[in-house]
Structure formats: C-alpha cells, structure tokens
Design a protein around this motif. Structure first.
Motif, PDB file in Angstrom:
ATOM      1  N   VAL A   1      -6.434  -0.609  -6.095  1.00 30.12           N
ATOM      2  CA  VAL A   1      -7.723  -0.337  -5.438  1.00 30.12           C
ATOM      3  C   VAL A   1      -7.547   0.973  -4.660  1.00 30.12           C
ATOM      4  O   VAL A   1      -6.615   1.106  -3.859  1.00 30.12           O
ATOM      5  N   VAL A   2      -8.441   1.922  -4.945  1.00 36.83           N
ATOM      6  CA  VAL A   2      -8.276   3.281  -4.409  1.00 36.83           C
ATOM      7  C   VAL A   2      -9.279   3.537  -3.271  1.00 36.83           C
ATOM      8  O   VAL A   2     -10.492   3.328  -3.444  1.00 36.83           O
ATOM      9  N   PHE A   3      -8.765   3.989  -2.147  1.00 32.45           N
ATOM     10  CA  PHE A   3      -9.580   4.380  -0.991  1.00 32.45           C
ATOM     11  C   PHE A   3      -9.403   5.891  -0.837  1.00 32.45           C
ATOM     12  O   PHE A   3      -8.320   6.355  -0.492  1.00 32.45           O
TER      13      PHE A   3
ATOM     14  N   ALA B   1       0.835  -1.210   0.000  1.00 30.66           N
ATOM     15  CA  ALA B   1       0.000   0.000   0.000  1.00 30.66           C
ATOM     16  C   ALA B   1       0.868   1.258   0.000  1.00 30.66           C
ATOM     17  O   ALA B   1       1.978   1.261   0.530  1.00 30.66           O
ATOM     18  N   ILE B   2       0.327   2.322  -0.616  1.00 30.22           N
ATOM     19  CA  ILE B   2       0.952   3.642  -0.504  1.00 30.22           C
ATOM     20  C   ILE B   2      -0.090   4.649   0.002  1.00 30.22           C
ATOM     21  O   ILE B   2      -1.286   4.457  -0.185  1.00 30.22           O
ATOM     22  N   VAL B   3       0.414   5.705   0.647  1.00 31.29           N
ATOM     23  CA  VAL B   3      -0.470   6.778   1.126  1.00 31.29           C
ATOM     24  C   VAL B   3      -0.069   8.076   0.421  1.00 31.29           C
ATOM     25  O   VAL B   3       1.094   8.497   0.494  1.00 31.29           O
TER      26      VAL B   3
ATOM     27  N   ILE C   1      -2.814  -1.239  -3.143  1.00 27.92           N
ATOM     28  CA  ILE C   1      -3.741  -0.347  -2.433  1.00 27.92           C
ATOM     29  C   ILE C   1      -3.202   1.082  -2.444  1.00 27.92           C
ATOM     30  O   ILE C   1      -2.028   1.301  -2.094  1.00 27.92           O
ATOM     31  N   VAL C   2      -4.060   2.030  -2.840  1.00 28.37           N
ATOM     32  CA  VAL C   2      -3.670   3.450  -2.789  1.00 28.37           C
ATOM     33  C   VAL C   2      -4.655   4.177  -1.883  1.00 28.37           C
ATOM     34  O   VAL C   2      -5.870   4.084  -2.070  1.00 28.37           O
ATOM     35  N   ILE C   3      -4.121   4.903  -0.906  1.00 27.26           N
ATOM     36  CA  ILE C   3      -4.966   5.748  -0.062  1.00 27.26           C
ATOM     37  C   ILE C   3      -4.768   7.180  -0.536  1.00 27.26           C
ATOM     38  O   ILE C   3      -3.630   7.674  -0.563  1.00 27.26           O
TER      39      ILE C   3
ATOM     40  N   ALA D   1       5.177   4.978  -9.119  1.00 29.68           N
ATOM     41  CA  ALA D   1       4.742   4.834  -7.719  1.00 29.68           C
ATOM     42  C   ALA D   1       3.840   3.610  -7.548  1.00 29.68           C
ATOM     43  O   ALA D   1       3.746   3.049  -6.454  1.00 29.68           O
ATOM     44  N   CYS D   2       3.179   3.194  -8.629  1.00 25.54           N
ATOM     45  CA  CYS D   2       2.213   2.084  -8.548  1.00 25.54           C
ATOM     46  C   CYS D   2       2.833   0.722  -8.833  1.00 25.54           C
ATOM     47  O   CYS D   2       2.109  -0.279  -8.798  1.00 25.54           O
TER      48      CYS D   2
END
Ligand SMILES: NC(=O)C1=CN([C@@H]2O[C@H](COP(=O)(O)OP(=O)(O)OC[C@H]3O[C@@H](n4cnc5c(N)ncnc54)[C@H](OP(=O)(O)O)[C@@H]3O)[C@@H](O)[C@H]2O)C=CC1
Ligand SMILES: CC(=O)N[C@@H](CCC(=O)OP(=O)(O)O)C(=O)O
Length: 336
Positions: free
Chosen positions: A100-102, A4-6, A77-79, A71-72
């Motif tokens: 998947v974007v939150f 995941a990244i934020v 998961i991307v926040i 970056a992807c």
C-alpha cells in the motif's frame, strides 16, 4: 505487526515519517531508502538528524529500480517522500509488489493528465492510477482512504486551505461567483532539504511567489469544487504555514451559522482545533499534527485563519493519519 519502509528518508518529510512509524505500536519501520547515487547513502539517518541518535539509527540504503522487489519483501506499507517525478515513476513499481503506497508528492493528487503537463512539466503516464488514487485529506476522505492501495497525501498549502474552506462550502454559506482569496505564508522547509539559492538563509525575507501559477491553486480548486485565488508567500522561518482567507457570505448568514458549520465538521475530529474567539498562531502548531482554525465575521465579510506545520499536518502526520485509517488503527495513533 505491519512492516513499513520510507523512500526519500533523508529528506524533511521522510525523516518525520520515520519518527512516527518508529513510535507506532503496530508497525515496524523496516527500511530507509535514498536514491542510488545519493551522497547520503549508507549513512545512518541519525548522522543527518542528530536528534534521532539512539532512537533511529537505521542506514539510508541506496535504491534503484532493480532493488525494488527485494526492498518490498514482507513489506506492507511504502511511503514515498520523494519529488513528484520520482514518485510518479516509483509508485506503479511498488504497487506491483502488493504494497500500500502513501505518496507525499503531487504525482497522484489531481485527476487530470493535462494538469501535470501544465503545472508539473511532465506527461503523466498512469491515468488509471490517477483514477484509482484517493486524496488523503484525512478529515474528509476517511472512508475512501480505507479502501485504496494508493493514497495521494495533499500538499501543505492545500491542507491548510481546504481544512478551512470545506465546512463553509459544505454548509452552503458562501456567496457564489466571488472567489475565496487565500494568502498563505510558508516557512522555508516547505522547499525541502536540498540546497538552493532561493531558500538559503540570506536570500529569504518575506515575499510572494507563484502568483496565479502555483500548482496548489488547481489542487485546491479540484478538491473544493470551486475556483479560488491563491497567493503563496515565503517567510524567513523554518516551519509552519499560516493561511488568511477572505470570503463573502450569502445574504443573511450569521456568525452563529459559521460557528455551527465548523462545529459540525470538526467537533469530533481531534486533529482540527477550533479556536474559541482567539486566532491561530504558528507557535501553537509547529512541531504538532494540529490544524488550528480561527475566524471573524463582519456583516457579509468573513476572514478565516488556518495554521499548520507544513511538514506534519501538511505532509507526514497527515500521511500517518491516512496509514491509521487504511489499516484500522485509531486516527491519532503515534501522532498524539
Ligand atoms: N517540505 C514540505 O513541507 C512538503 C513536501 N511535500 C512533498 O513531499 C515530497 C518530499 O518532500 P521533502 O521531504 O521536502 O523533500 P526533500 O528534498 O527534503 O527530500 C527528498 C528525498 O528524496 C530522496 N530521493 C531523491 N531521488 C530519489 C530516488 N530516485 N529514489 C529514492 N529517493 C530519492 C532524497 O535523497 P537523495 O537525493 O540523497 O537521494 C531525499 O531523501 C515532495 O514531493 C514534496 O513536494 C508535501 C507537503 C509538504
Ligand atoms: C515554501 C515552498 O517552497 N513550498 C512548496 C510547497 C510544498 C508542498 O506542499 O509540496 P508539494 O510540492 O508536495 O505540493 C512550494 O511552494 O513548492
């Protein structure tokens, strides 16, 4: 292990999410990002948040549109813990990279492009994404969250309000034609980390704002299915929201029926705590992922009180609940 990244990691909600992700046994926190021109770029997040020293020392990397593909790489998961306009522009780019974007912003919460012009001041460019986005009210939309790649995490006032109101409307206990009246007070962190006069310590006391115009009113209306009167207030404390909601019950509805409606909705939901005869207080929820609900009935009058931490159940821990739902982990993983 999922990765995941934020994005927006130097902000209040982004920093909270970085902590949940670091604690998660099945997810690796792979990167923290800020804007290309950020004053904080290349600093360690622990330079901004001293409590993270030795726990999360990742750098805040600058991110421009041209850097999104890199970056992807290998990211699931991307926040997006970014402002509404920024999320609006970035979400489609991250979705195109099969992540998947939150999104913690309001950019995909309401299925009406006209709403964005009126309440957010920009023209929404992605009506197809508005249709596809699932509203991440975790206790109510769990099944839908499991099947989408774009989760619009609800706003903080909205979470406090809908969690309190939905059981009553689902059970048909509330008199039609009389709008629920929501008065809610938020701590100043609700306005984010950036400097601004209205949220500076010496300026804040206790006062209403956004009367009849706040964007969370139509967000509540749409996701409750009925119109409300909503008045937000800013209080001189850092974190937490307390909403006090006045309602009129249908003729003959008893206090037992109200109790039962809340039991039916939340008895098996660990994040919503039903107070037993006592009333919620911010000191019990600040720093926790809980929503505490209490209520009192007097004849046809019902008052419900809902307390959350605006940065947690109102944003980051609810996003973490949604991540857990989407990827099949127990809903409380890393938050309880
Ligand atoms: N605070 C709260 O209680 C709640 C907030 N929300 C929503 O969550 C989102 C984040 O809120 P909050 O954490 O308070 O906001 P903050 O203002 O604290 O943080 C915003 C973050 O976004 C970064 N940022 C700005 N522009 C870009 C860009 N183009 N690319 C990448 N990063 C960028 C900022 O860093 P920099 O500017 O240095 O680049 C900062 O890290 C907002 O949409 C807010 O409405 C939702 C519920 C509750
Ligand atoms: C105290 C304060 O300023 N609160 C924010 C709400 C924060 C929130 O929930 O955010 P969204 O903008 O993502 O909807 C406000 O009233 O705008």
């Amino acid at each position: 292990m999922l990765k995941a990244i934020v994005v927006g990691a130097s902000g209040y909600t982004g920093a909270e999410l970085a902590q949940f992700l670091t604690r998660h046994p099945n997810i690796e926190l792979s990167g923290l990002y800020v804007s290309e021109g950020s004053l904080d770029k290349d600093k360690k997040i622990s330079e901004l948040y001293g409590n993270l020293r030795g726990c999360i020392d990742l750098p805040l990397q600058p991110l421009g549109v041209s850097g999104i593909k890199a970056a992807c790489e290998n990211i699931d998961i991307v926040i997006l813990a970014t402002a509404h306009e920024v999320s609006h522009d970035l979400a489609p780019l991250f979705l195109a990279e099969d992540t998947v974007v939150f999104d913690l912003s309001g950019a995909f919460r309401v299925q009406s492009t006209g709403f964005y012009e009126k309440y957010y001041g920009f023209t929404h460019q992605y009506p197809e994404l508005l249709e596809k986005a699932v509203y991440g009210l975790a206790e109510w939309n769990a099944e839908q969250v499991k099947t989408t790649d774009l989760i619009a995490v609800p706003g903080c006032y909205t979470t406090a309000s809908l969690t309190a109101l939905k059981p009553l409307f689902e059970a048909g206990l509330i008199k039609q034609g009389i709008k629920p009246t929501i008065n809610a007070t938020s701590g100043v962190s609700g306005a984010g980390r950036k400097a601004s006069v209205v949220s500076s310590f010496c300026e804040v006391s206790l006062q209403p704002y956004g009367v009849f115009t706040h964007r969370h009113k139509p967000e509540i209306d749409q996701h409750l299915g009925t119109n409300v009167v909503f008045t937000p207030h800013l209080g001189s404390f850092k974190r937490g929201i307390l909403a006090s909601i006045n309602l009129v019950l249908n003729e003959g509805v008893t206090a037992e029926q109200v109790n039962q409606a809340y039991q039916d909705a939340y008895a098996d939901k660990p994040i919503v705590r039903l107070m037993d005869g006592t009333l919620p207080a911010l000191k019990n929820v600040v720093g926790t992922p809980f929503c505490d609900l209490g209520w009192a009935v007097d004849g046809e009058d019902l008052v419900v009180f809902s307390a959350i931490d605006n940065l947690l159940k109102g944003a980051s821990s609810q996003a973490m609940q949604c991540i857990n739902l989407r990827f099949g982990f127990d809903i409380t993983t890393s938050i309880l």
